[in-house]
Design a protein around this motif. Structure first.
Motif, PDB file in Angstrom:
ATOM      1  N   SER A 239      30.721  63.995  51.976  1.00  0.00           N
ATOM      2  CA  SER A 239      32.148  63.858  51.664  1.00  0.00           C
ATOM      3  C   SER A 239      32.600  62.408  51.806  1.00  0.00           C
ATOM      4  O   SER A 239      33.436  61.937  51.030  1.00  0.00           O
ATOM      5  CB  SER A 239      32.980  64.748  52.593  1.00  0.00           C
ATOM      6  OG  SER A 239      32.640  66.107  52.430  1.00  0.00           O
TER       7      SER A 239
ATOM      8  N   THR B 114      27.879  67.613  55.656  1.00  0.00           N
ATOM      9  CA  THR B 114      29.138  67.711  54.917  1.00  0.00           C
ATOM     10  C   THR B 114      29.955  66.438  55.082  1.00  0.00           C
ATOM     11  O   THR B 114      30.511  65.915  54.113  1.00  0.00           O
ATOM     12  CB  THR B 114      29.948  68.925  55.403  1.00  0.00           C
ATOM     13  OG1 THR B 114      29.229  70.125  55.112  1.00  0.00           O
ATOM     14  CG2 THR B 114      31.304  68.984  54.722  1.00  0.00           C
TER      15      THR B 114
ATOM     16  N   ARG C 144      28.194  68.024  48.014  1.00  0.00           N
ATOM     17  CA  ARG C 144      29.549  67.532  48.242  1.00  0.00           C
ATOM     18  C   ARG C 144      29.991  66.578  47.141  1.00  0.00           C
ATOM     19  O   ARG C 144      31.170  66.247  47.044  1.00  0.00           O
ATOM     20  CB  ARG C 144      29.634  66.804  49.584  1.00  0.00           C
ATOM     21  CG  ARG C 144      29.256  67.633  50.774  1.00  0.00           C
ATOM     22  CD  ARG C 144      30.050  68.895  50.882  1.00  0.00           C
ATOM     23  NE  ARG C 144      31.486  68.661  50.874  1.00  0.00           N
ATOM     24  CZ  ARG C 144      32.415  69.611  50.808  1.00  0.00           C
ATOM     25  NH1 ARG C 144      32.045  70.869  50.727  1.00  0.00           N
ATOM     26  NH2 ARG C 144      33.683  69.307  50.827  1.00  0.00           N
TER      27      ARG C 144
ATOM     28  N   ARG D 190      30.586  71.672  45.191  1.00  0.00           N
ATOM     29  CA  ARG D 190      30.961  71.013  46.435  1.00  0.00           C
ATOM     30  C   ARG D 190      31.690  71.928  47.414  1.00  0.00           C
ATOM     31  O   ARG D 190      31.462  71.861  48.625  1.00  0.00           O
ATOM     32  CB  ARG D 190      31.784  69.756  46.148  1.00  0.00           C
ATOM     33  CG  ARG D 190      33.064  69.978  45.394  1.00  0.00           C
ATOM     34  CD  ARG D 190      33.639  68.643  44.932  1.00  0.00           C
ATOM     35  NE  ARG D 190      33.632  67.647  45.992  1.00  0.00           N
ATOM     36  CZ  ARG D 190      34.606  67.488  46.852  1.00  0.00           C
ATOM     37  NH1 ARG D 190      35.665  68.277  46.780  1.00  0.00           N
ATOM     38  NH2 ARG D 190      34.540  66.567  47.782  1.00  0.00           N
TER      39      ARG D 190
ATOM     40  N   SER E  66      37.946  67.342  54.290  1.00  0.00           N
ATOM     41  CA  SER E  66      36.784  67.945  53.622  1.00  0.00           C
ATOM     42  C   SER E  66      35.956  68.768  54.605  1.00  0.00           C
ATOM     43  O   SER E  66      35.519  69.880  54.298  1.00  0.00           O
ATOM     44  CB  SER E  66      35.907  66.854  52.998  1.00  0.00           C
ATOM     45  OG  SER E  66      36.593  66.150  51.988  1.00  0.00           O
TER      46      SER E  66
END
Length: 223
Positions: A153, A149, A122, A128, A69
């Motif tokens: 994630s 992030t 996210r 996201r 991610s």
């Protein structure tokens, strides 16, 4: 698109994870961030299902998908930072199932909520992946972007991976409840914004009260 292992997207993801293990799940999630039509609501529960079959551990699935991610998000962050906005929009408009309205929503989301847009974004489908673009275009600090992030994630991936792990062969049912999780995130965002506004208002009132308070003159007693 088939949502059962053996065909379509799920079949391809199953084969990749069977070949590369948990890193294969990370690769797919990185691609999902760069190419939004790949739904994480399918990939993550499938990774949990694979962990339940003993192909790799749940913790490694979460670690690798979260790493994927972050890698995918940073790639879009760099695109947003380096490429002109109109070029980015033109490119995105050619991707199946991606509309310019989605891009505008992500930009408006970031402009309204700033760093919280990256963290909570996210966990909101449709936002996201694309929220990385305005973050890069607005030159958000890279380390702050990467940290938020990763945290956002990690929460999203943990919920869906563990969901697939717990449901086993019925892992695909997790996708049906992704909307519920999205609503919970939005409610939390509204509550957070309200809390911040109330706190800011109280600070403002306190400053006004202090400024308007009468100045006390302290007289020294005569000698």
């Amino acid at each position: 698109m088939l949502l059962t292992a053996g065909g379509g997207l799920a079949g391809w993801a199953t084969d990749l994870m069977a070949s590369f293990g948990a890193p294969g799940a990370g690769i797919i999630v990185a691609l999902e961030n760069v190419f939004p039509p790949i739904p994480s609501e399918v990939i993550l529960p499938l990774a949990g299902f694979a962990a339940g079959r003993g192909e790799f551990s749940v913790l490694s699935a979460i670690a690798w998908t979260t790493g994927g991610s972050v890698v995918g998000a940073i790639a879009l962050y760099l695109v947003g930072m380096l490429a002109p906005e109109h070029r980015v929009r033109q490119a995105l408009s050619r991707i199946p199932m991606v509309h310019l309205e989605d891009v505008r929503r992500a930009e408006a989301w970031f402009d309204r909520h700033g760093r919280w847009a990256v963290f909570l974004g996210r966990m909101v489908p449709g936002i996201r992946s694309l929220v990385s673009l305005p973050a890069g275009a607005r030159r958000m600090r890279w380390w702050e972007f990467g940290l938020l992030t990763a945290l956002g994630s990690l929460i999203w991936n943990t919920v869906f991976v563990y969901g697939g792990y717990a449901l086993g062969t019925r892992w695909y049912l997790v996708e049906r409840y992704s909307g519920v999780f999205q609503v919970v995130v939005l409610v939390l965002l509204v509550a957070l914004v309200a809390f911040m506004l109330v706190k800011r208002y109280r600070r403002h009132r306190e400053r006004v009260r202090v400024m308007n308070a009468p100045t006390e003159v302290i007289e020294r007693p005569g000698r």
